[in-house]
Write a protein that holds these residues in place. Structure first.
Motif, PDB file in Angstrom:
ATOM      1  N   LYS A  53       2.734  -4.613   0.910  1.00  0.00           N
ATOM      2  CA  LYS A  53       3.157  -5.851   0.243  1.00  0.00           C
ATOM      3  C   LYS A  53       3.906  -5.468  -1.028  1.00  0.00           C
ATOM      4  CE  LYS A  53      -0.644  -8.603   1.981  1.00  0.00           C
ATOM      5  NZ  LYS A  53      -2.019  -8.186   2.014  1.00  0.00           N
ATOM      6  N   LEU A  54       5.163  -5.860  -1.084  1.00  0.00           N
ATOM      7  CA  LEU A  54       5.967  -5.585  -2.279  1.00  0.00           C
ATOM      8  C   LEU A  54       6.102  -6.881  -3.077  1.00  0.00           C
ATOM      9  CD1 LEU A  54       8.772  -3.390  -0.692  1.00  0.00           C
ATOM     10  CD2 LEU A  54       6.770  -2.636  -1.950  1.00  0.00           C
ATOM     11  N   PRO A  55       6.123  -6.793  -4.413  1.00  0.00           N
ATOM     12  CA  PRO A  55       6.158  -8.004  -5.243  1.00  0.00           C
ATOM     13  C   PRO A  55       7.409  -8.869  -5.022  1.00  0.00           C
ATOM     14  CG  PRO A  55       6.426  -6.023  -6.596  1.00  0.00           C
ATOM     15  CD  PRO A  55       6.104  -5.577  -5.213  1.00  0.00           C
ATOM     16  N   ASN A  56       8.548  -8.259  -4.718  1.00  0.00           N
ATOM     17  CA  ASN A  56       9.774  -9.044  -4.558  1.00  0.00           C
ATOM     18  C   ASN A  56      10.022  -9.473  -3.106  1.00  0.00           C
ATOM     19  OD1 ASN A  56      10.232  -6.507  -3.607  1.00  0.00           O
ATOM     20  ND2 ASN A  56      12.180  -6.195  -4.659  1.00  0.00           N
ATOM     21  N   ASN A  57       9.072  -9.183  -2.214  1.00  0.00           N
ATOM     22  CA  ASN A  57       9.218  -9.527  -0.801  1.00  0.00           C
ATOM     23  C   ASN A  57       7.993 -10.316  -0.342  1.00  0.00           C
ATOM     24  OD1 ASN A  57       9.754  -9.604   1.940  1.00  0.00           O
ATOM     25  ND2 ASN A  57      10.478  -7.487   2.004  1.00  0.00           N
ATOM     26  N   PRO A  58       8.155 -11.567   0.106  1.00  0.00           N
ATOM     27  CA  PRO A  58       6.996 -12.367   0.498  1.00  0.00           C
ATOM     28  C   PRO A  58       6.317 -11.863   1.772  1.00  0.00           C
ATOM     29  CG  PRO A  58       9.029 -13.527   1.013  1.00  0.00           C
ATOM     30  CD  PRO A  58       9.407 -12.290   0.264  1.00  0.00           C
ATOM     31  N   LYS A  59       7.054 -11.162   2.624  1.00  0.00           N
ATOM     32  CA  LYS A  59       6.511 -10.681   3.886  1.00  0.00           C
ATOM     33  C   LYS A  59       6.056  -9.225   3.750  1.00  0.00           C
ATOM     34  CE  LYS A  59       8.794  -9.636   7.715  1.00  0.00           C
ATOM     35  NZ  LYS A  59       9.817  -9.658   8.722  1.00  0.00           N
ATOM     36  N   ALA A  60       4.894  -8.918   4.313  1.00  0.00           N
ATOM     37  CA  ALA A  60       4.411  -7.527   4.293  1.00  0.00           C
ATOM     38  C   ALA A  60       5.264  -6.687   5.240  1.00  0.00           C
ATOM     39  CB  ALA A  60       2.949  -7.480   4.707  1.00  0.00           C
ATOM     40  N   LEU A  61       5.629  -5.496   4.789  1.00  0.00           N
ATOM     41  CA  LEU A  61       6.486  -4.612   5.573  1.00  0.00           C
ATOM     42  C   LEU A  61       5.663  -3.526   6.255  1.00  0.00           C
ATOM     43  CD1 LEU A  61       9.227  -4.060   2.840  1.00  0.00           C
ATOM     44  CD2 LEU A  61       9.397  -5.571   4.810  1.00  0.00           C
ATOM     45  N   LYS A  62       6.167  -3.040   7.385  1.00  0.00           N
ATOM     46  CA  LYS A  62       5.529  -1.904   8.036  1.00  0.00           C
ATOM     47  C   LYS A  62       5.764  -0.678   7.157  1.00  0.00           C
ATOM     48  CE  LYS A  62       6.317  -3.422  12.758  1.00  0.00           C
ATOM     49  NZ  LYS A  62       7.032  -3.133  14.014  1.00  0.00           N
ATOM     50  N   LEU A  63       4.867   0.266   7.211  1.00  0.00           N
ATOM     51  CA  LEU A  63       5.003   1.488   6.411  1.00  0.00           C
ATOM     52  C   LEU A  63       6.317   2.200   6.728  1.00  0.00           C
ATOM     53  CD1 LEU A  63       3.737   3.388   4.343  1.00  0.00           C
ATOM     54  CD2 LEU A  63       2.602   4.554   6.220  1.00  0.00           C
ATOM     55  N   GLU A  64       6.718   2.192   8.011  1.00  0.00           N
ATOM     56  CA  GLU A  64       7.959   2.871   8.415  1.00  0.00           C
ATOM     57  C   GLU A  64       9.197   2.255   7.769  1.00  0.00           C
ATOM     58  OE1 GLU A  64       6.299   1.371  11.727  1.00  0.00           O
ATOM     59  OE2 GLU A  64       4.837   2.669  10.804  1.00  0.00           O
ATOM     60  N   GLU A  65       9.090   1.016   7.285  1.00  0.00           N
ATOM     61  CA  GLU A  65      10.233   0.353   6.660  1.00  0.00           C
ATOM     62  C   GLU A  65      10.434   0.781   5.203  1.00  0.00           C
ATOM     63  OE1 GLU A  65      10.817  -3.940   7.775  1.00  0.00           O
ATOM     64  OE2 GLU A  65       8.826  -3.621   8.653  1.00  0.00           O
ATOM     65  N   VAL A  66       9.409   1.380   4.596  1.00  0.00           N
ATOM     66  CA  VAL A  66       9.526   1.804   3.194  1.00  0.00           C
ATOM     67  C   VAL A  66       9.386   3.317   3.005  1.00  0.00           C
ATOM     68  CG1 VAL A  66       8.774  -0.404   2.223  1.00  0.00           C
ATOM     69  CG2 VAL A  66       7.081   1.353   2.721  1.00  0.00           C
ATOM     70  N   ALA A  67       9.046   4.035   4.111  1.00  0.00           N
ATOM     71  CA  ALA A  67       8.831   5.480   3.997  1.00  0.00           C
ATOM     72  C   ALA A  67       8.914   6.151   5.360  1.00  0.00           C
ATOM     73  CB  ALA A  67       7.458   5.738   3.393  1.00  0.00           C
ATOM     74  N   THR A  68       9.011   7.472   5.335  1.00  0.00           N
ATOM     75  CA  THR A  68       8.895   8.245   6.572  1.00  0.00           C
ATOM     76  C   THR A  68       7.527   8.912   6.564  1.00  0.00           C
ATOM     77  OG1 THR A  68       9.875  10.211   5.561  1.00  0.00           O
ATOM     78  CG2 THR A  68      11.367   8.745   6.747  1.00  0.00           C
ATOM     79  N   VAL A  69       6.953   9.084   7.752  1.00  0.00           N
ATOM     80  CA  VAL A  69       5.634   9.703   7.864  1.00  0.00           C
ATOM     81  C   VAL A  69       5.771  10.930   8.759  1.00  0.00           C
ATOM     82  CG1 VAL A  69       3.233   9.384   8.549  1.00  0.00           C
ATOM     83  CG2 VAL A  69       4.536   7.444   7.667  1.00  0.00           C
ATOM     84  N   GLY A  70       5.302  12.053   8.252  1.00  0.00           N
ATOM     85  CA  GLY A  70       5.344  13.291   9.023  1.00  0.00           C
ATOM     86  C   GLY A  70       3.990  13.973   9.025  1.00  0.00           C
ATOM     87  N   VAL A  71       3.838  14.969   9.888  1.00  0.00           N
ATOM     88  CA  VAL A  71       2.577  15.708   9.977  1.00  0.00           C
ATOM     89  C   VAL A  71       2.798  17.106   9.430  1.00  0.00           C
ATOM     90  CG1 VAL A  71       0.797  16.581  11.534  1.00  0.00           C
ATOM     91  CG2 VAL A  71       1.924  14.415  12.042  1.00  0.00           C
TER      92      VAL A  71
END
Length: 173
Positions: free
Chosen positions: A34-52
């Motif tokens: 949940k970002l303060p300037n966005n009313p809709k919660a975003l998927k993690l992949e939309e704000v970052a990359t995830v690697g192992v």
């Protein structure tokens, strides 16, 4: 009915992966930021990359360093067992994933068992809805076919659950 069973099969595959101790970026798929300037919660992949990294650590690299606090909060709020984020720098969060204990494996199986019952109920509801929509006569061929389909998919759910039980029980910690 098929869609419900296919969804359940995917869920069990994810649980089996988790019980085996394998770490994949998909583990964080349920995380919503949940970002303060966005009313809709975003998927993690939309704000970052995830690697192992090193097979047991997830490395989250943020696109924007101002979202780091929100991503950390989302990770804590996700309720995924064993997820404790550690900030590495302004844009990187490290999440070490512990190997699942025997109790954790049992909990994964119990959760899958609850989901299996929900899927069986959905299959039976589909059966009832189809019969109601069709207004078939008693003892008609269509009713027998619907019953065969229902039995087939309920049995498939039971088989998927049995396979998961074997997979989680056979892998000792």
């Amino acid at each position: 009915m098929k869609t419900s069973v296919d969804w359940f099969r995917k869920e069990c595959a994810a649980s089996e992966t988790r019980a085996a101790g394998r770490v994949t970026p998909g583990l964080l798929a349920p995380v919503r930021v949940k970002l303060p300037n966005n009313p809709k919660a975003l998927k993690l992949e939309e704000v970052a990359t995830v690697g192992v990294r090193e097979g047991s650590t997830l490395l989250i690299t943020l696109f924007d360093e101002h979202t780091v606090k929100h991503v950390e909060a989302a990770l804590y709020d996700s309720g995924i067992p064993g997820v404790v984020p550690h900030r590495q720098d302004a844009r990187t969060i490290k999440v070490p994933i512990p190997r699942p204990t025997v109790e954790a494996k049992k909990e994964l199986f119990m959760a899958a068992k609850r989901k299996a019952e929900e899927i069986r109920v959905q299959v039976r509801k589909q059966h009832a809805a189809s019969i109601k929509r069709g207004k078939y006569e008693k003892h008609s061929i269509e009713l027998e076919e619907f019953q065969k389909l229902t039995d087939k998919y309920v049995k498939e759910v039971d088989n998927v659950l049995a396979d998961l039980q074997k997979a989680t029980a056979s892998k000792g910690s």
